[in-house]
Design a protein around this motif. Sequence first.
Motif, short mmCIF file in Angstrom:
data_model
loop_
_atom_site.label_atom_id
_atom_site.label_comp_id
_atom_site.label_asym_id
_atom_site.label_seq_id
_atom_site.Cartn_x
_atom_site.Cartn_y
_atom_site.Cartn_z
N LEU A 55 2.26 11.22 2.71
CA LEU A 55 2.42 10.21 3.75
C LEU A 55 2.14 10.79 5.13
CD1 LEU A 55 5.55 8.25 2.49
CD2 LEU A 55 3.16 7.54 2.43
N GLY A 56 2.54 12.04 5.35
CA GLY A 56 2.25 12.70 6.63
C GLY A 56 0.76 12.88 6.85
N ALA A 57 0.06 13.26 5.81
CA ALA A 57 -1.40 13.41 5.91
C ALA A 57 -2.06 12.05 6.17
CB ALA A 57 -1.95 14.03 4.64
N GLY A 58 -1.58 11.02 5.49
CA GLY A 58 -2.11 9.68 5.72
C GLY A 58 -1.87 9.21 7.15
N TRP A 59 -0.68 9.51 7.67
CA TRP A 59 -0.37 9.13 9.05
C TRP A 59 -1.29 9.85 10.04
CZ3 TRP A 59 1.57 5.46 11.72
CH2 TRP A 59 1.86 5.64 13.05
N ARG A 60 -1.58 11.12 9.79
CA ARG A 60 -2.48 11.87 10.67
C ARG A 60 -3.88 11.27 10.65
NH1 ARG A 60 0.62 16.15 8.68
NH2 ARG A 60 -0.91 16.63 7.07
N VAL A 61 -4.33 10.83 9.50
CA VAL A 61 -5.66 10.20 9.40
C VAL A 61 -5.67 8.88 10.17
CG1 VAL A 61 -7.27 9.08 7.81
CG2 VAL A 61 -6.30 11.30 7.24
N VAL A 62 -4.65 8.07 9.98
CA VAL A 62 -4.59 6.77 10.66
C VAL A 62 -4.49 6.94 12.18
CG1 VAL A 62 -3.14 4.72 10.98
CG2 VAL A 62 -3.67 5.52 8.69
N ARG A 85 3.55 15.83 -3.51
CA ARG A 85 4.72 15.63 -2.66
C ARG A 85 4.54 14.38 -1.81
NH1 ARG A 85 5.43 21.71 -0.44
NH2 ARG A 85 5.86 22.70 -2.44
N VAL A 86 5.46 13.45 -1.93
CA VAL A 86 5.33 12.14 -1.28
C VAL A 86 5.32 12.28 0.24
CG1 VAL A 86 6.41 9.89 -0.98
CG2 VAL A 86 6.39 10.96 -3.23
N MET A 87 6.26 13.01 0.80
CA MET A 87 6.34 13.13 2.26
C MET A 87 5.11 13.83 2.83
SD MET A 87 8.90 11.42 3.01
CE MET A 87 8.93 11.75 4.76
N VAL A 119 0.84 -1.20 0.00
CA VAL A 119 0.00 0.00 0.00
C VAL A 119 0.87 1.25 0.00
CG1 VAL A 119 -1.63 1.33 1.40
CG2 VAL A 119 -2.01 -1.10 1.02
N VAL A 120 1.92 1.25 0.80
CA VAL A 120 2.81 2.41 0.84
C VAL A 120 3.52 2.61 -0.51
CG1 VAL A 120 4.92 3.34 1.90
CG2 VAL A 120 3.14 2.35 3.34
N LEU A 121 3.98 1.52 -1.10
CA LEU A 121 4.62 1.62 -2.41
C LEU A 121 3.65 2.13 -3.48
CD1 LEU A 121 6.85 -1.56 -2.47
CD2 LEU A 121 7.57 0.82 -2.24
N ALA A 122 2.41 1.64 -3.45
CA ALA A 122 1.40 2.10 -4.40
C ALA A 122 1.10 3.59 -4.18
CB ALA A 122 0.13 1.27 -4.27
N ALA A 123 1.06 4.01 -2.92
CA ALA A 123 0.82 5.43 -2.63
C ALA A 123 1.96 6.30 -3.15
CB ALA A 123 0.64 5.62 -1.13
N ILE A 124 3.18 5.82 -3.01
CA ILE A 124 4.33 6.59 -3.51
C ILE A 124 4.27 6.71 -5.03
CG2 ILE A 124 6.84 6.54 -3.77
CD1 ILE A 124 6.96 5.38 -0.93
N VAL A 125 3.96 5.61 -5.71
CA VAL A 125 3.85 5.65 -7.17
C VAL A 125 2.72 6.58 -7.60
CG1 VAL A 125 3.27 4.26 -9.20
CG2 VAL A 125 4.89 3.38 -7.52
#
Length: 60
Positions: free
Chosen positions: A31-38, A26-28, A12-18
């Motif tokens: 990912l930061g926004a995704g981490w805040r949601v989780v 912006r990847v970081m 999932v993380v690799l697919a999100a980066i792609v």
Amino acid sequence: MALVLLPVLVLVVLAAIVACLVFRIRVMRALGAGWRVVSALPGARFDIEQGRLAVLVAIR
């Protein structure tokens, strides 16, 4: 349980980066926004009903 889901999480993380690279996001930052949601999910309950099927998902 977490060990079983680890390969799925990596995919999932690799697919999100792609996806970020394809859509020029912006990847970081994504990912930061995704981490805040989780991290905001504990205590959330999701009731899903469709016809005769009902599923309750509670995140602790």
